[in-house]
Design an enzyme around this catalytic site. Structure first.
Site, mmCIF file in Angstrom:
data_model
loop_
_atom_site.group_PDB
_atom_site.id
_atom_site.type_symbol
_atom_site.label_atom_id
_atom_site.label_comp_id
_atom_site.label_asym_id
_atom_site.label_seq_id
_atom_site.Cartn_x
_atom_site.Cartn_y
_atom_site.Cartn_z
ATOM 1 N N GLY A 77 51.347 16.731 3.586
ATOM 2 C CA GLY A 77 50.967 15.338 3.309
ATOM 3 C C GLY A 77 51.842 14.417 4.152
ATOM 4 O O GLY A 77 52.392 14.831 5.171
ATOM 5 N N ILE B 128 54.889 13.145 3.790
ATOM 6 C CA ILE B 128 56.289 13.530 4.029
ATOM 7 C C ILE B 128 56.358 14.854 4.790
ATOM 8 O O ILE B 128 57.145 15.001 5.728
ATOM 9 C CB ILE B 128 57.077 13.571 2.696
ATOM 10 C CG1 ILE B 128 57.101 12.174 2.075
ATOM 11 C CG2 ILE B 128 58.505 14.097 2.921
ATOM 12 C CD1 ILE B 128 57.640 12.104 0.651
ATOM 13 N N ARG C 86 44.307 22.302 0.915
ATOM 14 C CA ARG C 86 43.210 22.272 1.897
ATOM 15 C C ARG C 86 43.801 22.131 3.290
ATOM 16 O O ARG C 86 44.906 21.596 3.458
ATOM 17 C CB ARG C 86 42.239 21.128 1.595
ATOM 18 C CG ARG C 86 42.857 19.789 1.745
ATOM 19 C CD ARG C 86 42.049 18.688 1.106
ATOM 20 N NE ARG C 86 42.957 17.654 0.643
ATOM 21 C CZ ARG C 86 43.521 16.748 1.423
ATOM 22 N NH1 ARG C 86 43.275 16.714 2.713
ATOM 23 N NH2 ARG C 86 44.351 15.840 0.923
ATOM 24 N N ARG D 267 59.969 17.879 -6.055
ATOM 25 C CA ARG D 267 60.175 17.628 -7.481
ATOM 26 C C ARG D 267 60.730 18.867 -8.146
ATOM 27 O O ARG D 267 60.359 19.996 -7.786
ATOM 28 C CB ARG D 267 58.844 17.333 -8.176
ATOM 29 C CG ARG D 267 58.452 15.889 -8.245
ATOM 30 C CD ARG D 267 59.390 15.056 -9.143
ATOM 31 N NE ARG D 267 59.006 13.664 -9.107
ATOM 32 C CZ ARG D 267 59.385 12.787 -8.174
ATOM 33 N NH1 ARG D 267 60.195 13.151 -7.207
ATOM 34 N NH2 ARG D 267 58.977 11.532 -8.213
ATOM 35 N N GLU E 210 66.132 17.334 -14.729
ATOM 36 C CA GLU E 210 67.108 16.366 -14.213
ATOM 37 C C GLU E 210 67.452 15.325 -15.270
ATOM 38 O O GLU E 210 66.572 14.900 -16.008
ATOM 39 C CB GLU E 210 66.476 15.605 -13.021
ATOM 40 C CG GLU E 210 66.446 16.367 -11.745
ATOM 41 C CD GLU E 210 65.752 15.570 -10.645
ATOM 42 O OE1 GLU E 210 65.123 16.203 -9.789
ATOM 43 O OE2 GLU E 210 65.811 14.326 -10.646
ATOM 44 N N HIS F 273 69.175 13.957 -6.141
ATOM 45 C CA HIS F 273 67.891 13.234 -5.988
ATOM 46 C C HIS F 273 68.070 11.929 -5.192
ATOM 47 O O HIS F 273 67.798 10.829 -5.693
ATOM 48 C CB HIS F 273 67.274 12.943 -7.360
ATOM 49 C CG HIS F 273 65.790 12.729 -7.294
ATOM 50 N ND1 HIS F 273 64.913 13.128 -8.275
ATOM 51 C CD2 HIS F 273 65.007 12.144 -6.337
ATOM 52 C CE1 HIS F 273 63.675 12.794 -7.942
ATOM 53 N NE2 HIS F 273 63.706 12.192 -6.764
HETATM 54 C C1 8YV Z 1 62.704 8.181 -5.940
HETATM 55 C C2 8YV Z 1 61.152 10.148 -5.409
HETATM 56 O O1 8YV Z 1 63.894 7.700 -5.513
HETATM 57 O O2 8YV Z 1 59.541 8.579 -4.741
HETATM 58 C C3 8YV Z 1 59.763 9.620 -5.327
HETATM 59 O O3 8YV Z 1 58.848 10.284 -5.850
HETATM 60 O O4 8YV Z 1 61.359 11.237 -5.790
HETATM 61 C C4 8YV Z 1 62.307 9.304 -4.998
HETATM 62 O O5 8YV Z 1 62.035 8.739 -3.759
HETATM 63 C C5 8YV Z 1 62.795 8.559 -7.360
HETATM 64 O O6 8YV Z 1 61.621 9.074 -7.806
HETATM 65 C C6 8YV Z 1 63.216 7.356 -8.221
HETATM 66 O O7 8YV Z 1 62.242 6.925 -9.114
#
Ligand code: 8YV
Length: 321
Positions: free
Chosen positions: A155, A157, A178, A238, A267, A285
């Site tokens: 995707g 990223i 996909r 995640r 977390e 994170h």
């Molecule tokens: C955030 C992330 O900093 O955007 C996301 O999904 O994991 C991080 O970039 C984090 O989720 C804070 O809410």
């Protein structure tokens, strides 16, 4: 009278100033995370909320907040929001895609290089005063250049991570639910492969999938076993995408060589087993945490909130209306 909104964690003053033009704003600038009970109380009289992944928006919360019309996540991942429940309760949900791709991609590379070259382990050794001189075989690592990079999830990223690999003259393979269109594969110089081929061929496996029931423990004991013993695993997606207990065992027993992690199951109470391992690089994170990007994320969430509560379609709407 202005609508009431809550910003559940500390944000930049400029973001609060912007919101204050439209709303009566309450902000948790003390930044102490709120439990479900407190969040329910705080949001019970609010029409909107700017939230983060530590705030769970579910049926129970929504039933306590009858005035709520919009929840705007300061994150691209939104597994903290029950979208179906929001839609049923006529609550708009939004996220912050796009603005964090490059920064999160950069940090993925921070983890790749630090893990491959055993930086945490070497620095810990040096700081402990154990360095008694140069040795030919000291902290032998994995070469990143010309290695095979395996990307789960090509995707936004994942694509950034792939394009950065061109500079390291790597072979890039990917797996996704996909296949991507040819122009994306070409710009990333990435070849689509099966999950099995990715795991068995990659020297570096990096994860860029959202967390969902389908991706829960995408990498577990069986998958770790399919990886090369010299390979490393990187997770800046995640917690829950990886079975942390299985990963700890794989790192302990040498099933794989190392791991670089920014996210964990449960977390911030992550598995203490990680702390006993030398071959893991651990970050709290922070993949999207550059000053510029966190500002953009918070501002985008604020823009989503303003649009949602002023009768416009927010730029990053997640659920149907
Ligand atoms: C955030 C992330 O900093 O955007 C996301 O999904 O994991 C991080 O970039 C984090 O989720 C804070 O809410």
């Amino acid at each position: 009278m202005k609508p009431k909104v809550m910003v559940t964690r500390e944000v930049f003053d400029e973001v609060l100033d912007y919101l204050s033009q439209y709303f009566e704003v309450t902000s948790n600038q003390s930044d102490i995370p709120m439990d479900a009970e407190t969040l329910g109380i705080k949001l019970s009289d609010k029409q909107g909320a700017m939230i983060t992944i530590s705030d769970r928006i579910d049926v129970a919360l929504l039933s306590r907040c009858p005035n709520l019309k919009a929840v705007c996540n300061i994150a691209v991942g939104y597994n903290n929001i029950d979208l179906e429940a929001c839609t049923k309760a006529k609550v708009i949900a939004t996220n912050t895609p796009g603005v964090l791709d490059d920064t999160t991609g950069d940090f993925t590379w921070t983890l790749i290089l630090a893990t491959a070259r055993r930086l945490t382990e070497a620095e810990t050794y040096l700081r402990a005063g154990q360095w008694d001189g140069w040795k030919l075989k000291q902290f032998l690592g994995l070469d990143v250049h010309h290695a095979t990079l395996g990307i789960f999830g090509l995707g936004r990223i994942g694509q950034v991570v792939a394009r950065r690999a061109i500079g390291f003259e790597m072979k890039v393979i990917y797996h996704d639910i996909r296949r991507m269109p040819p122009d994306i594969e070409e710009s990333c110089r990435a070849r689509f492969v099966s999950k099995e081929e990715l795991l068995s061929q990659a020297d570096i496996v990096t994860l860029h999938v959202p967390y969902s029931p389908e991706t829960h423990h995408l990498i577990g004991k069986a998958e770790l076993k399919q990886m090369k013993p010299t390979a490393i695993l990187i997770n800046a997606s995640r917690g829950g995408v990886v079975d942390d207990e299985a990963l700890i065992e794989a790192l302990r027993s040498g099933t794989i060589a190392g791991a670089g992690l920014d996210v964990y199951e449960n977390e911030p109470k992550f598995n203490p087993g990680f702390l006993k391992l030398r071959n893991v690089v651990l970050a709290p994170h922070i993949a999207s945490s550059s000053r510029a990007t966190r500002y953009k994320m918070a501002m985008l969430a604020a823009q989503n909130l303003v649009a949602s509560l002023t009768g416009k379609i927010p730029p990053n709407l997640l659920n149907p209306f």
